[in-house]
Enzyme design. Structure first.
Site, PDB file in Angstrom:
ATOM      1  CG  HIS A 141      -1.858   1.379   1.472  1.00 30.55           C
ATOM      2  ND1 HIS A 141      -3.178   0.620   0.773  1.00 30.55           N
ATOM      3  CD2 HIS A 141      -1.588   2.635   2.192  1.00 30.55           C
ATOM      4  CE1 HIS A 141      -4.053   1.985   0.875  1.00 30.55           C
ATOM      5  NE2 HIS A 141      -2.821   3.133   1.580  1.00 30.55           N
ATOM      6  CG  MET A 181      -0.406  11.377   1.936  1.00 31.28           C
ATOM      7  SD  MET A 181      -0.095  11.442   3.662  1.00 31.28           S
ATOM      8  CE  MET A 181      -0.772   9.485   4.606  1.00 31.28           C
ATOM      9  CG  HIS A 213      -5.200   6.122  -0.440  1.00 29.20           C
ATOM     10  ND1 HIS A 213      -5.190   6.019   1.175  1.00 29.20           N
ATOM     11  CD2 HIS A 213      -6.044   7.073  -0.461  1.00 29.20           C
ATOM     12  CE1 HIS A 213      -5.996   6.400   1.158  1.00 29.20           C
ATOM     13  NE2 HIS A 213      -6.961   6.904   0.629  1.00 29.20           N
ATOM     14  CG  MET A 222      -4.665  10.005   1.183  1.00 33.97           C
ATOM     15  SD  MET A 222      -3.967   9.386   2.262  1.00 33.97           S
ATOM     16  CE  MET A 222      -2.674   8.669   2.148  1.00 33.97           C
ATOM     17  CG  MET A 258      -9.913   7.656   4.428  1.00 33.59           C
ATOM     18  SD  MET A 258      -8.369   6.099   4.379  1.00 33.59           S
ATOM     19  CE  MET A 258      -7.484   7.238   5.699  1.00 33.59           C
ATOM     20  CG  PHE A 288      -0.076  13.016  10.174  1.00 30.06           C
ATOM     21  CD1 PHE A 288       1.280  13.869   9.585  1.00 30.06           C
ATOM     22  CD2 PHE A 288      -0.811  13.701   9.645  1.00 30.06           C
ATOM     23  CE1 PHE A 288       1.369  14.832   9.813  1.00 30.06           C
ATOM     24  CE2 PHE A 288      -0.440  15.429   9.876  1.00 30.06           C
ATOM     25  CZ  PHE A 288       0.830  16.004   9.741  1.00 30.06           C
ATOM     26  CG  ASP A 346      -4.895   3.489   4.530  1.00 30.73           C
ATOM     27  OD1 ASP A 346      -4.575   4.017   5.800  1.00 30.73           O
ATOM     28  OD2 ASP A 346      -4.993   4.292   3.658  1.00 30.73           O
ATOM     29  N   GLY A 387      -5.166   2.624  11.413  1.00 28.56           N
ATOM     30  CA  GLY A 387      -4.804   1.715  12.602  1.00 28.56           C
ATOM     31  C   GLY A 387      -5.114   0.402  12.971  1.00 28.56           C
ATOM     32  N   GLY A 418       0.089   0.152   8.778  1.00 29.27           N
ATOM     33  CA  GLY A 418       2.134   0.818   8.161  1.00 29.27           C
ATOM     34  C   GLY A 418       2.521   0.734   9.787  1.00 29.27           C
ATOM     35  CB  SER A 419       2.934   2.581  13.474  1.00 27.94           C
ATOM     36  OG  SER A 419       1.140   2.213  13.464  1.00 27.94           O
TER      37      SER A 419
END
Length: 232
Positions: free
Chosen positions: A40, A44, A73, A75, A144, A150, A180, A182, A202-203
């Protein structure tokens, strides 16, 4: 094009927004080797969202390092002028935000005409009904579960009913529902149970690991997938 055919199996799509930007090619190879289904890529522009990341030239440079699906993606707003550049850069899926241009239907037509799968992203405050009249042009809905811009934000639980509504709306169609923001093992099950089949993390994937120690990525990917599949 790496995207082959539609299926509802759980797919984990690590967001390289949380990767080591000095080693993006190696990071892409590492996550795929450790079990990632898609890669992904968060684009941005500092205008539509309060951050600036990468453009089509970086996507083109990454394409040879990605064997599977490059899930791009966007943005950015306006988005239409940049669709061809990202398609040429090797995107398999191009996702635009419902609010990123004046004519969503036209944007989706353009994406498909470029040979990519077409996605629409819905911000937390954007209702499912915003895409009700363009479902015949959509291959993926990106829900989302944080406000875009972020990485590392907390999952917004209030979005969960929207996932269920979108699952109802797309029940008879070959449309992926992607989550997408958290995503971690603790919420992956709820997302999957409500109908999501693509989980962006991500994280949740990259935290604690590195190109030098990619086994951490594998453990994180496995934990998210296991939680999601256990809920089905």
């Amino acid at each position: 094009m790496a995207y082959e055919s539609f299926d509802r199996r759980i797919k984990i799509a690590p967001s390289i927004l949380s990767a080591d930007f000095a080693n993006l090619g190696a990071e892409c190879r590492a996550i795929e080797a450790e079990g990632a289904d898609w890669v992904h890529v968060d684009v941005m522009d500092g205008h539509f969202v309060p951050n600036i990341t990468i453009g089509p030239n970086v996507c083109a440079a990454l394409r040879p390092h990605i064997r599977g699906v490059m899930d791009v993606h966007l943005m950015i707003a306006p988005c239409d002028a940049y669709l061809e550049a990202f398609a040429r850069a090797g995107a398999d899926i191009l996702t635009v935000h419902a609010e990123a241009g004046p004519h969503l239907h036209r944007s989706l037509q353009a994406i498909r005409a470029l040979g990519c799968k077409a996605g629409v992203a819905l911000n937390p405050a954007t209702p499912a009904e915003a895409i009700e009249h363009v479902l015949d042009q959509i291959d993926l809905i990106c829900v989302m579960t944080v406000n875009p811009g972020f990485g590392g934000q907390a999952f917004i639980e209030a979005v969960l009913p929207k996932i269920a509504r979108l699952s109802e709306m797309t029940a008879e169609r070959d449309i992926h529902i992607e989550i997408d923001g958290g995503v971690v093992p603790a919420n992956a099950g709820n997302c999957a149970a409500l109908g999501a089949d693509v989980l962006v993390a991500g994280s949740g994937v990259f935290k604690g690991g590195s190109v030098a120690d990619p086994s951490v990525y594998g453990r994180n990917i496995h934990a998210i997938r296991e939680a999601a599949e256990a809920a089905l």
